[in-house]
Design a protein around this motif. Sequence first.
Motif, PDB file in Angstrom:
ATOM      1  N   ARG A   1      -8.368 130.496  56.861  1.00  0.00           N
ATOM      2  CA  ARG A   1      -9.251 129.952  55.831  1.00  0.00           C
ATOM      3  C   ARG A   1      -8.527 129.496  54.570  1.00  0.00           C
ATOM      4  O   ARG A   1      -8.825 128.444  54.034  1.00  0.00           O
ATOM      5  CB  ARG A   1     -10.258 131.020  55.448  1.00  0.00           C
TER       6      ARG A   1
ATOM      7  N   HIS B   1      -5.464 128.457  54.073  1.00  0.00           N
ATOM      8  CA  HIS B   1      -4.693 127.241  54.345  1.00  0.00           C
ATOM      9  C   HIS B   1      -5.631 126.038  54.499  1.00  0.00           C
ATOM     10  O   HIS B   1      -5.344 124.946  54.021  1.00  0.00           O
ATOM     11  CB  HIS B   1      -3.854 127.457  55.613  1.00  0.00           C
ATOM     12  N   ARG B   2      -6.755 126.256  55.152  1.00  0.00           N
ATOM     13  CA  ARG B   2      -7.734 125.193  55.343  1.00  0.00           C
ATOM     14  C   ARG B   2      -8.303 124.736  53.996  1.00  0.00           C
ATOM     15  O   ARG B   2      -8.477 123.555  53.745  1.00  0.00           O
ATOM     16  CB  ARG B   2      -8.858 125.695  56.247  1.00  0.00           C
TER      17      ARG B   2
END
Length: 189
Positions: free
Chosen positions: A23, A25-26
């Motif tokens: 999450r 990194h996203r």
Amino acid sequence: MSSTVEDIGVDAPDEETPAAGGRGHRRALIAAGLAVLLLVLGGSGMLFRAHQLRSTPAAGNRALTDTEATSQVTGDVSDTLGKVLSYTPQATDVTAQSARELLAGKAAKQYAELFGQVGKRAKEQKLTLTTQVVRAGVTRLTGSEARLLVFLDQTAQRKGRPAGAVAAQLSVTAELRGGNWLITDITAR
């Protein structure tokens, strides 16, 4: 004794923390994508607005940016007005000849009609008219057309009478032909 991960001093992986590429990194990728999108849209908007500004009629007006052309048109128009609006009873033909050379279009027609009457009266009344341009300003200048606002002082002298002076204001349109500015329209203001 059995030891646990906590006893050794190593943190156990948090069940709520996602693994690498999860999450956090996203979210960073989405934020970066939105920033790029906003920059592209903002840049496009600025380019569009710059094009609009360059495409307006005001952007084509060289009156304030081309000092050489502005000086030339101001000088040519001022000289022309001095020649065609000044006369003596003995030399009205010289004035009429100057008008034929320096006026064109609507201005030439208007002048021919008006000066035909004035020339006769000047001889009969022994009238001398002297016109001097006091100030001329170019309000619009394109490649081959100029509009000016001109302020004049005119002095009329009849033989045996005191001279009278009057101020005048004209809107003048001139056209560049053969390297010289010819007056094509004159309107009293």
